[in-house]
Design a protein around this motif. Structure first.
Motif, PDB file in Angstrom:
ATOM      1  N   SER A  25       0.879  -1.172  -0.057  1.00  5.50           N
ATOM      2  CA  SER A  25       0.179   0.102  -0.008  1.00  5.50           C
ATOM      3  C   SER A  25       0.795   1.268   0.113  1.00  5.50           C
ATOM      4  CB  SER A  25      -0.999   0.334   1.282  1.00  5.50           C
ATOM      5  OG  SER A  25      -0.210   0.068   2.402  1.00  5.50           O
ATOM      6  N   ARG A  26       0.162   2.464  -0.115  1.00  6.03           N
ATOM      7  CA  ARG A  26       0.990   3.592   0.146  1.00  6.03           C
ATOM      8  C   ARG A  26       1.719   3.914   1.318  1.00  6.03           C
ATOM      9  NH1 ARG A  26      -0.413   8.210   2.331  1.00  6.03           N
ATOM     10  NH2 ARG A  26      -2.824   7.386   2.582  1.00  6.03           N
ATOM     11  N   ARG A  27       0.858   3.432   2.290  1.00  6.97           N
ATOM     12  CA  ARG A  27       1.611   3.773   3.568  1.00  6.97           C
ATOM     13  C   ARG A  27       2.791   2.687   3.564  1.00  6.97           C
ATOM     14  NH1 ARG A  27      -2.577   3.458   8.392  1.00  6.97           N
ATOM     15  NH2 ARG A  27      -2.524   5.655   7.636  1.00  6.97           N
ATOM     16  N   ASN A  28       2.435   1.567   3.194  1.00  3.05           N
ATOM     17  CA  ASN A  28       3.649   0.587   3.448  1.00  3.05           C
ATOM     18  C   ASN A  28       5.056   1.082   2.565  1.00  3.05           C
ATOM     19  OD1 ASN A  28       1.329  -1.165   4.060  1.00  3.05           O
ATOM     20  ND2 ASN A  28       3.011  -2.279   4.908  1.00  3.05           N
ATOM     21  N   THR A  40      10.471  12.075   4.130  1.00  2.00           N
ATOM     22  CA  THR A  40       9.328  12.029   3.995  1.00  2.00           C
ATOM     23  C   THR A  40       8.574  12.636   2.269  1.00  2.00           C
ATOM     24  OG1 THR A  40       8.710  11.933   6.219  1.00  2.00           O
ATOM     25  CG2 THR A  40       6.841  12.215   4.737  1.00  2.00           C
TER      26      THR A  40
END
Length: 65
Positions: A25-28, A40
């Motif tokens: 996922s995007r978060r991962n 970031t």
């Protein structure tokens, strides 16, 4: 029937992402890049590049969560 006459299966974003980046996922993806030492901002820019590559590969931008 010729190969090009067959309908192509649409690309599944999650499966494509896992295959191409190893992230689910995007978060991962961003967490993985941060763990590798990226800022970031760099990780977020990388995510945008991943999304562009998905579309270049024939994916539908509306499938990107």
């Amino acid at each position: 029937m010729r190969q090009e006459d067959k309908l192509q299966q649409p690309l599944d974003f999650e499966a494509w992402l896992l295959r191409e980046t190893g992230s689910r996922s995007r978060r991962n993806y961003i967490a993985d890049r941060r763990a590798e030492g990226c800022t970031t901002t760099e990780a977020a820019e990388g995510w945008l590049e991943v999304c562009k590559e998905f579309v270049k590969a024939g994916g539908d931008p509306d499938d990107i969560p």
